[in-house]
Write a protein that holds these residues in place. Structure first.
Motif, PDB file in Angstrom:
ATOM      1  N   VAL A  91     -83.750  41.434  20.756  1.00  0.00           N
ATOM      2  CA  VAL A  91     -84.360  42.096  21.798  1.00  0.00           C
ATOM      3  C   VAL A  91     -83.323  41.888  23.027  1.00  0.00           C
ATOM      4  O   VAL A  91     -82.523  40.772  23.038  1.00  0.00           O
ATOM      5  N   SER A  92     -83.333  42.713  24.131  1.00  0.00           N
ATOM      6  CA  SER A  92     -82.405  42.623  25.196  1.00  0.00           C
ATOM      7  C   SER A  92     -83.318  43.030  26.359  1.00  0.00           C
ATOM      8  O   SER A  92     -84.111  43.965  26.193  1.00  0.00           O
ATOM      9  N   HIS A  93     -82.958  42.744  27.361  1.00  0.00           N
ATOM     10  CA  HIS A  93     -83.517  43.241  28.649  1.00  0.00           C
ATOM     11  C   HIS A  93     -82.419  43.257  29.928  1.00  0.00           C
ATOM     12  O   HIS A  93     -81.960  42.346  30.015  1.00  0.00           O
ATOM     13  N   VAL A 110     -78.765  43.529  19.630  1.00  0.00           N
ATOM     14  CA  VAL A 110     -79.024  44.490  20.327  1.00  0.00           C
ATOM     15  C   VAL A 110     -78.835  44.000  21.838  1.00  0.00           C
ATOM     16  O   VAL A 110     -78.934  43.004  22.323  1.00  0.00           O
ATOM     17  N   ASP A 111     -78.145  45.068  22.768  1.00  0.00           N
ATOM     18  CA  ASP A 111     -78.047  44.625  24.065  1.00  0.00           C
ATOM     19  C   ASP A 111     -77.999  46.279  24.821  1.00  0.00           C
ATOM     20  O   ASP A 111     -77.855  47.055  24.573  1.00  0.00           O
ATOM     21  N   VAL A 112     -78.819  45.734  26.094  1.00  0.00           N
ATOM     22  CA  VAL A 112     -78.788  46.975  26.771  1.00  0.00           C
ATOM     23  C   VAL A 112     -78.218  46.531  28.336  1.00  0.00           C
ATOM     24  O   VAL A 112     -78.308  45.379  28.617  1.00  0.00           O
ATOM     25  N   MET A 113     -77.681  47.675  29.047  1.00  0.00           N
ATOM     26  CA  MET A 113     -77.341  47.523  30.268  1.00  0.00           C
ATOM     27  C   MET A 113     -77.392  48.812  31.077  1.00  0.00           C
ATOM     28  O   MET A 113     -77.268  49.815  30.464  1.00  0.00           O
ATOM     29  N   LYS A 160     -69.646  44.576  22.703  1.00  0.00           N
ATOM     30  CA  LYS A 160     -69.530  43.090  22.462  1.00  0.00           C
ATOM     31  C   LYS A 160     -70.624  42.295  22.441  1.00  0.00           C
ATOM     32  O   LYS A 160     -70.736  41.434  21.634  1.00  0.00           O
ATOM     33  N   GLU A 161     -71.516  42.412  23.383  1.00  0.00           N
ATOM     34  CA  GLU A 161     -72.717  41.723  23.402  1.00  0.00           C
ATOM     35  C   GLU A 161     -73.636  41.789  22.147  1.00  0.00           C
ATOM     36  O   GLU A 161     -74.324  40.891  21.545  1.00  0.00           O
ATOM     37  N   SER A 162     -73.603  43.090  21.629  1.00  0.00           N
ATOM     38  CA  SER A 162     -74.504  43.344  20.459  1.00  0.00           C
ATOM     39  C   SER A 162     -73.910  42.511  19.353  1.00  0.00           C
ATOM     40  O   SER A 162     -74.750  42.009  18.604  1.00  0.00           O
TER      41      SER A 162
HETATM   42 MG    MG Z   1     -77.357  41.582  27.535  1.00  0.00          MG
END
Ligand code: MG
Ligand code: COA
Length: 286
Positions: A91-93, A110-113, A160-162
């Protein structure tokens, strides 16, 4: 692949709702959530836990109460229960959304921005110069519009984060070792892009796939390493290719939830007086 999103910023929990949420997560997580200064962070973390528990109950058919989550040394949540079949999830927030991706195959990150507007873009890019490769900076600067440059910046950041999150290595990974190449120059709202490739230390890694999304002013990337995958994933079963994130409501998150502990009034009493988010202090104009 399961892809769910929840808008935690527009969620205004009622007293009974928040107390019930507190009953549906493990005690150590409840305590962690209680310590956040701002409501938005408590809600984001709560949404993350509820998304994970729902995904596990749904995919692995473990009774909700029996789901036991642990964290690796670096903080990545995992399922402690031994079960038939496997499920990789993350998860990401950020911004307004908490997101979850889960798959029967591979290793998910997963990453959200949110595409945040910035006042001094060149200065911001300067502080970030070491995180991206020269070809990546060329990609960022391809557009002359600062807003487009920022979108490409956040896209590469999420990529990159994902990847780092799929590996589970956390902070400290040298992200300039990662070099992403686009085949689709700009992401389109509600279209899943799946043709970006990755080189690590100059070596192409074709076993990694990246599903990129843009939705409601947010960029979301799901990384997956499908090497050695043999089982069929959810989307293949349903015959639907590369679906976008599905936005869930609080009732969906709590649909199959059940209580792990007694109601705790204090959980609400500590949450209710908090500010939603920090106040932005602007210098008075002279
Ligand atoms: Mg993040
Ligand atoms: N690996 C994968 N997932 C992890 C994790 C790890 N080591 N540690 C925590 N998570 C999960 C948790 O569910 C966490 O939610 P929680 O905080 O409510 O428990 C969630 O990922 C947080 O993800 P996100 O919202 O995307 O947070 P983040 O982007 O602030 O941080 C980290 C992500 C903590 C996992 C870590 O990767 C990090 O700090 N990265 C920064 C590294 C960096 O230099 N990035 C530059 C990219 S250009």
């Amino acid at each position: 692949m399961i892809k769910w999103a929840f808008n935690f910023r527009s969620w205004q929990p009622t007293r009974s709702e928040w107390i019930f949420c507190g009953q549906c997560i493990q005690n150590e997580e409840k305590e962690r959530i209680q310590r956040f200064v701002f409501k938005k962070d408590a809600k984001a973390a709560m949404a993350g836990r509820l998304l994970i528990r729902k995904a596990i109950a749904y995919c692995l058919e473990i009774p909700y109460k029996e789901i036991k989550l642990g964290r690796t040394e670096k903080g990545k949540p995992y399922l402690v229960n031994t079960v038939q079949g496997s499920l990789s999830f993350n998860v990401s927030h950020n911004g307004d959304y908490a997101v979850l991706a889960a798959s029967r195959n591979g290793t998910i990150g997963v990453d959200v921005m949110k595409y945040e507007v910035r006042t001094s873009v060149p200065k911001f890019f300067h502080t970030m110069r070491r995180q991206f490769t020269e070809p990546e900076w060329s990609q960022i600067r391809k557009s002359t519009e600062e807003s487009e440059q920022l979108k490409t910046f956040y896209r590469l950041w999420c990529l990159k984060e994902s990847y780092v999150k799929a590996l589970g290595v956390g902070i400290g990974f040298e992200v300039s070792r990662l070099d992403f190449t686009f085949n689709t120059e700009y992401l389109k709202e509600y279209v899943v892009t799946k043709d970006t490739s990755l080189k690590v230390d100059g070596v192409h890694l074709p076993e990694w796939t990246f599903e990129e999304h843009t939705m409601d002013n947010h960029c979301i990337v799901v990384a997956n390493n499908q090497q050695n995958s043999t089982t069929t994933d959810f989307e293949e079963e349903s015959g639907r290719e590369y679906e976008h994130f599905k936005v869930l409501q609080i009732n969906d998150l709590l649909q199959c939830a059940s209580c792990l502990c007694e109601p705790d009034e204090e959980f609400w009493e500590k949450f209710d007086p908090k500010d939603e988010a920090p106040q932005i202090h602007r210098k008075p104009s002279s």
